[in-house]
Design a protein around this motif. Structure first.
Motif, PDB file in Angstrom:
ATOM      1  N   ARG A  45      30.530  22.791  45.569  1.00 36.85           N
ATOM      2  CA  ARG A  45      30.862  24.177  46.063  1.00 36.85           C
ATOM      3  C   ARG A  45      32.020  24.780  45.816  1.00 36.85           C
ATOM      4  O   ARG A  45      32.993  24.831  46.336  1.00 36.85           O
ATOM      5  CB  ARG A  45      30.548  24.197  47.682  1.00 36.85           C
ATOM      6  CG  ARG A  45      29.343  23.826  47.887  1.00 36.85           C
ATOM      7  CD  ARG A  45      27.951  24.739  47.329  1.00 36.85           C
ATOM      8  NE  ARG A  45      28.301  26.059  47.441  1.00 36.85           N
ATOM      9  CZ  ARG A  45      27.849  27.010  46.604  1.00 36.85           C
ATOM     10  NH1 ARG A  45      27.279  26.680  45.454  1.00 36.85           N
ATOM     11  NH2 ARG A  45      28.381  28.240  46.535  1.00 36.85           N
ATOM     12  N   VAL A  46      32.292  24.922  44.467  1.00 35.90           N
ATOM     13  CA  VAL A  46      33.587  25.409  43.665  1.00 35.90           C
ATOM     14  C   VAL A  46      33.336  26.660  42.972  1.00 35.90           C
ATOM     15  O   VAL A  46      32.208  27.071  42.508  1.00 35.90           O
ATOM     16  CB  VAL A  46      34.167  24.353  42.985  1.00 35.90           C
ATOM     17  CG1 VAL A  46      34.625  23.274  43.821  1.00 35.90           C
ATOM     18  CG2 VAL A  46      33.089  23.989  41.790  1.00 35.90           C
ATOM     19  N   GLY A  47      34.402  27.340  42.636  1.00 38.38           N
ATOM     20  CA  GLY A  47      34.367  28.323  41.783  1.00 38.38           C
ATOM     21  C   GLY A  47      35.640  28.516  41.235  1.00 38.38           C
ATOM     22  O   GLY A  47      36.758  27.901  41.768  1.00 38.38           O
ATOM     23  N   LYS A  48      35.701  28.996  39.850  1.00 34.25           N
ATOM     24  CA  LYS A  48      37.064  29.301  39.103  1.00 34.25           C
ATOM     25  C   LYS A  48      37.928  30.442  39.297  1.00 34.25           C
ATOM     26  O   LYS A  48      37.341  31.605  39.555  1.00 34.25           O
ATOM     27  CB  LYS A  48      36.778  29.123  37.640  1.00 34.25           C
ATOM     28  CG  LYS A  48      36.382  27.728  37.195  1.00 34.25           C
ATOM     29  CD  LYS A  48      36.119  27.845  35.562  1.00 34.25           C
ATOM     30  CE  LYS A  48      35.555  26.660  35.038  1.00 34.25           C
ATOM     31  NZ  LYS A  48      35.592  26.425  33.532  1.00 34.25           N
ATOM     32  N   ASP A  49      39.265  30.143  39.844  1.00 31.62           N
ATOM     33  CA  ASP A  49      40.182  31.281  39.846  1.00 31.62           C
ATOM     34  C   ASP A  49      40.691  32.046  38.567  1.00 31.62           C
ATOM     35  O   ASP A  49      41.423  31.514  37.733  1.00 31.62           O
ATOM     36  CB  ASP A  49      41.279  30.713  40.613  1.00 31.62           C
ATOM     37  CG  ASP A  49      42.104  31.931  41.233  1.00 31.62           C
ATOM     38  OD1 ASP A  49      41.993  33.240  40.837  1.00 31.62           O
ATOM     39  OD2 ASP A  49      42.810  31.642  42.220  1.00 31.62           O
ATOM     40  N   LEU A  50      39.692  33.076  38.382  1.00 30.72           N
ATOM     41  CA  LEU A  50      39.812  33.698  37.022  1.00 30.72           C
ATOM     42  C   LEU A  50      41.180  34.349  36.620  1.00 30.72           C
ATOM     43  O   LEU A  50      41.364  34.864  35.582  1.00 30.72           O
ATOM     44  CB  LEU A  50      38.551  34.776  36.834  1.00 30.72           C
ATOM     45  CG  LEU A  50      37.405  33.949  36.524  1.00 30.72           C
ATOM     46  CD1 LEU A  50      36.218  34.960  36.549  1.00 30.72           C
ATOM     47  CD2 LEU A  50      36.995  32.755  35.778  1.00 30.72           C
ATOM     48  N   CYS A  51      41.944  34.498  37.680  1.00 28.04           N
ATOM     49  CA  CYS A  51      43.144  35.570  37.686  1.00 28.04           C
ATOM     50  C   CYS A  51      44.410  34.605  37.569  1.00 28.04           C
ATOM     51  O   CYS A  51      45.384  34.956  38.087  1.00 28.04           O
ATOM     52  CB  CYS A  51      43.274  36.603  38.555  1.00 28.04           C
ATOM     53  SG  CYS A  51      41.922  37.624  38.595  1.00 28.04           S
ATOM     54  N   LYS A  52      44.155  33.120  37.164  1.00 26.55           N
ATOM     55  CA  LYS A  52      45.276  32.128  37.180  1.00 26.55           C
ATOM     56  C   LYS A  52      45.211  31.701  35.646  1.00 26.55           C
ATOM     57  O   LYS A  52      44.256  31.561  35.086  1.00 26.55           O
ATOM     58  CB  LYS A  52      44.940  30.969  37.992  1.00 26.55           C
ATOM     59  CG  LYS A  52      44.942  31.747  39.591  1.00 26.55           C
ATOM     60  CD  LYS A  52      46.385  32.198  39.935  1.00 26.55           C
ATOM     61  CE  LYS A  52      46.193  32.386  41.328  1.00 26.55           C
ATOM     62  NZ  LYS A  52      45.345  33.413  41.985  1.00 26.55           N
ATOM     63  N   LYS A  53      46.572  31.205  35.167  1.00 30.06           N
ATOM     64  CA  LYS A  53      46.613  30.591  33.959  1.00 30.06           C
ATOM     65  C   LYS A  53      45.639  29.518  33.784  1.00 30.06           C
ATOM     66  O   LYS A  53      44.762  29.064  32.746  1.00 30.06           O
ATOM     67  CB  LYS A  53      48.070  30.375  33.565  1.00 30.06           C
ATOM     68  CG  LYS A  53      48.903  31.359  33.369  1.00 30.06           C
ATOM     69  CD  LYS A  53      50.206  31.162  33.236  1.00 30.06           C
ATOM     70  CE  LYS A  53      51.119  32.100  32.974  1.00 30.06           C
ATOM     71  NZ  LYS A  53      52.510  31.959  32.644  1.00 30.06           N
ATOM     72  N   ASN A  54      45.616  28.584  34.951  1.00 28.53           N
ATOM     73  CA  ASN A  54      45.074  27.309  34.600  1.00 28.53           C
ATOM     74  C   ASN A  54      43.423  27.245  34.954  1.00 28.53           C
ATOM     75  O   ASN A  54      42.573  26.325  34.691  1.00 28.53           O
ATOM     76  CB  ASN A  54      45.420  26.300  35.585  1.00 28.53           C
ATOM     77  CG  ASN A  54      45.643  26.355  36.978  1.00 28.53           C
ATOM     78  OD1 ASN A  54      45.071  27.531  37.459  1.00 28.53           O
ATOM     79  ND2 ASN A  54      46.381  26.065  37.791  1.00 28.53           N
ATOM     80  N   LYS A  55      42.777  28.454  35.511  1.00 21.42           N
ATOM     81  CA  LYS A  55      41.604  28.585  35.996  1.00 21.42           C
ATOM     82  C   LYS A  55      41.034  27.489  36.736  1.00 21.42           C
ATOM     83  O   LYS A  55      40.199  26.936  36.643  1.00 21.42           O
ATOM     84  CB  LYS A  55      40.643  28.761  34.622  1.00 21.42           C
ATOM     85  CG  LYS A  55      40.970  29.704  33.556  1.00 21.42           C
ATOM     86  CD  LYS A  55      40.777  31.103  34.167  1.00 21.42           C
ATOM     87  CE  LYS A  55      40.934  32.190  33.267  1.00 21.42           C
ATOM     88  NZ  LYS A  55      42.206  32.554  32.650  1.00 21.42           N
ATOM     89  N   LYS A  56      41.875  27.113  37.788  1.00 25.74           N
ATOM     90  CA  LYS A  56      41.765  25.920  38.726  1.00 25.74           C
ATOM     91  C   LYS A  56      40.365  26.022  39.376  1.00 25.74           C
ATOM     92  O   LYS A  56      39.952  27.265  39.813  1.00 25.74           O
ATOM     93  CB  LYS A  56      42.776  25.731  39.717  1.00 25.74           C
ATOM     94  CG  LYS A  56      42.765  24.563  40.576  1.00 25.74           C
ATOM     95  CD  LYS A  56      43.897  24.628  41.312  1.00 25.74           C
ATOM     96  CE  LYS A  56      43.849  23.260  42.119  1.00 25.74           C
ATOM     97  NZ  LYS A  56      44.895  23.149  43.017  1.00 25.74           N
ATOM     98  N   GLU A  57      39.707  24.936  39.577  1.00 23.24           N
ATOM     99  CA  GLU A  57      38.270  25.060  40.633  1.00 23.24           C
ATOM    100  C   GLU A  57      38.899  25.086  42.060  1.00 23.24           C
ATOM    101  O   GLU A  57      39.661  24.217  42.309  1.00 23.24           O
ATOM    102  CB  GLU A  57      37.525  24.079  40.099  1.00 23.24           C
ATOM    103  CG  GLU A  57      36.842  24.168  38.903  1.00 23.24           C
ATOM    104  CD  GLU A  57      35.664  22.959  38.617  1.00 23.24           C
ATOM    105  OE1 GLU A  57      35.714  22.239  39.163  1.00 23.24           O
ATOM    106  OE2 GLU A  57      34.792  23.365  37.582  1.00 23.24           O
ATOM    107  N   ILE A  58      38.314  26.016  42.866  1.00 26.87           N
ATOM    108  CA  ILE A  58      38.728  26.190  44.129  1.00 26.87           C
ATOM    109  C   ILE A  58      37.244  26.066  44.740  1.00 26.87           C
ATOM    110  O   ILE A  58      36.437  26.570  44.652  1.00 26.87           O
ATOM    111  CB  ILE A  58      39.362  27.701  44.314  1.00 26.87           C
ATOM    112  CG1 ILE A  58      40.495  27.791  43.499  1.00 26.87           C
ATOM    113  CG2 ILE A  58      39.622  27.817  45.713  1.00 26.87           C
ATOM    114  CD1 ILE A  58      41.709  27.084  43.578  1.00 26.87           C
ATOM    115  N   PRO A  59      37.431  25.227  46.005  1.00 25.22           N
ATOM    116  CA  PRO A  59      36.259  25.149  46.951  1.00 25.22           C
ATOM    117  C   PRO A  59      36.023  26.646  47.373  1.00 25.22           C
ATOM    118  O   PRO A  59      36.693  27.395  47.856  1.00 25.22           O
ATOM    119  CB  PRO A  59      36.774  24.248  48.024  1.00 25.22           C
ATOM    120  CG  PRO A  59      38.029  24.288  48.193  1.00 25.22           C
ATOM    121  CD  PRO A  59      38.608  24.600  46.655  1.00 25.22           C
ATOM    122  N   GLU A  60      34.635  26.906  47.343  1.00 21.91           N
ATOM    123  CA  GLU A  60      34.250  28.116  47.926  1.00 21.91           C
ATOM    124  C   GLU A  60      33.270  28.162  49.127  1.00 21.91           C
ATOM    125  O   GLU A  60      32.853  27.189  49.571  1.00 21.91           O
ATOM    126  CB  GLU A  60      33.657  29.160  46.862  1.00 21.91           C
ATOM    127  CG  GLU A  60      32.459  28.572  46.134  1.00 21.91           C
ATOM    128  CD  GLU A  60      31.860  29.612  45.042  1.00 21.91           C
ATOM    129  OE1 GLU A  60      32.514  30.758  45.109  1.00 21.91           O
ATOM    130  OE2 GLU A  60      30.962  29.253  44.342  1.00 21.91           O
TER     131      GLU A  60
END
Length: 412
Positions: A36-51
């Motif tokens: 249950r994750v999504g990518k933070d598209l407004c960051k350099k590393n596009k880290k996967e964040i739990p949503e």
């Protein structure tokens, strides 16, 4: 007695905040493990964040109110002079406030159902037509209670219209349609003004604080005391758990809230607005969301091509957000679409770059992109603060409309 209930509600809300603050980091990895994750598209590393973390604080909210249910019916003004059991034994008539009890239960039912539907949306990514229908279905129990216990469908007319239609006008079934549409609007308005860290929760915090301020003003004036107490009973726990979520969702986000939170927040606002009998005032606190909706209409209703995501465009070199754009052929627009873009261009509300072959590039029609259009590229954190500042200014404007201006147009 009312203050005893508010104090207990406040203490339970504080407890809900503490529990939510502990639960969210504890469940982050569990959500990641379940994908249950999504990518933070407004960051350099596009880290996967739990949503979908909105489901956690929604559950805490429900637990707080489940624990609170007995309080107003034993300590507060709702406390029965004669319980149902005593009435049966003595053959007397019970004075238990059934309508208040049912109101609270059906409010929690509607909110819980909307949370469930929001979580389903997060998992299955439902189409927009379902997002418009589901809030109306979740509102049916609440509207039935309103019809049984109140059925107030009369609206007071402004002074300048009373010569033509009288002091008041009974609009009948149209009032129920309006309340159903209010639920649809509240649940989706927060959802479409989103996409940058902390914005969904931030705007909800300001709206809930605005509602609480309005409730306390009305209580101090002695207006509809029971209705505003009911609103406070729901808004204090909501504000507390949302503050806990904001702690982890603000820039840089450690968790995403998902559609679950947007539906949960929107339905909670709709419930207190309807059962608290201030649905028209509630709309005033949604001025930024109304502006965003009106600005988004050309894309939302497909008069102009609408991409799946309308997030701002992130520049990794400068770490700033720029307007996002959409490309289409001008000749493919229908007459209404052309009329809309002509009006928006003349008012300088959109960018418009047209090539000789008819290909057009324009910004996506969201309030977020409009702010970037006006002020230029800014950092994500600053952009969130700007939009939240605008929300606060709109609250001030709403209170001015509600009191000085309303007193001018209506009897005081």
């Amino acid at each position: 007695m009312i203050y005893n209930c508010l104090i207990i509600n406040g203490l339970l809300s504080a407890g809900g905040y503490v529990i939510a603050v502990r639960l969210i980091p504890g469940f982050r990895q569990k959500f990641i493990d379940k994908n249950r994750v999504g990518k933070d598209l407004c960051k350099k590393n596009k880290k996967e964040i739990p949503e979908s973390m909105g489901v956690l604080i929604g559950l805490v909210f429900l637990v707080v109110l489940f624990l609170f249910i007995p309080v107003p019916f034993t300590l507060g003004n709702y406390s029965p002079l004669l319980t149902l059991g005593e009435a049966i034994k003595t053959g007397s008539k019970t004075t238990f406030p059934h309508e208040k009890f049912v109101e609270l239960l059906v409010a929690l039912l509607s909110i819980a159902v909307m949370m469930l539907l929001g979580f389903i949306d997060d998992i299955f990514d439902l189409r927009w037509r379902y997002k418009l229908v589901l809030p109306s279905i979740a509102m049916i129990p609440l509207l039935m209670v309103y019809a049984v216990y109140y059925n107030l469908t009369t609206i007071i007319m402004p002074k300048f219209l009373r010569t033509f239609v009288g002091y008041s006008l009974d609009i009948g079934a149209l009032y129920y349609i309006y309340m159903g549409m209010l639920a649809v609007f509240c649940t989706n308005a927060i959802n479409i003004l989103a996409g940058i860290n902390g914005l969904e929760v931030g705007q909800s915090l300001i709206i809930s604080a605005s509602i609480l301020l309005f409730n306390f003003i009305e209580l101090s004036l002695g207006h509809q005391v029971d209705a505003h107490k009911f609103s406070i009973y729901l808004m204090l726990p909501f504000l507390a758990v949302s503050l806990a979520l904001w702690k982890f969702n603000k820039y840089p986000s450690q968790v995403f809230v998902g559609d679950t939170f947007c539906y949960f927040a929107g339905m909670t606002f709709a419930v207190v607005g309807i059962l608290g009998h201030f649905s028209k005032t509630l709309i005033l606190f949604f001025l930024p969301q109304i502006i965003n909706f009106l600005y988004s209409i050309p894309q939302l209703f497909k008069f102009i091509p609408c991409p799946r995501h309308r997030l701002p465009k992130y520049d990794s070199k400068s770490d700033l957000l720029h307007i996002s754009t959409t490309d289409f052929d001008k000749n493919e627009l229908n007459m209404l679409g052309r009329l809309m873009v002509t009006m928006l261009k003349s008012l300088k509300l959109i960018t418009w770059q047209e090539k000789p072959d008819g290909k057009v590039t324009t910004n996506n029609f969201t309030l977020i992109n409009f702010v970037l259009l006006v002020f230029g590229p800014v950092h994500e954190k600053i952009l969130t603060q700007m939009l939240m500042g605008f929300q606060i200014l709109c609250t001030v404007l709403a209170l001015i409309i509600r009191y000085p201006l309303a007193n001018y147009f209506y009897d005081t």
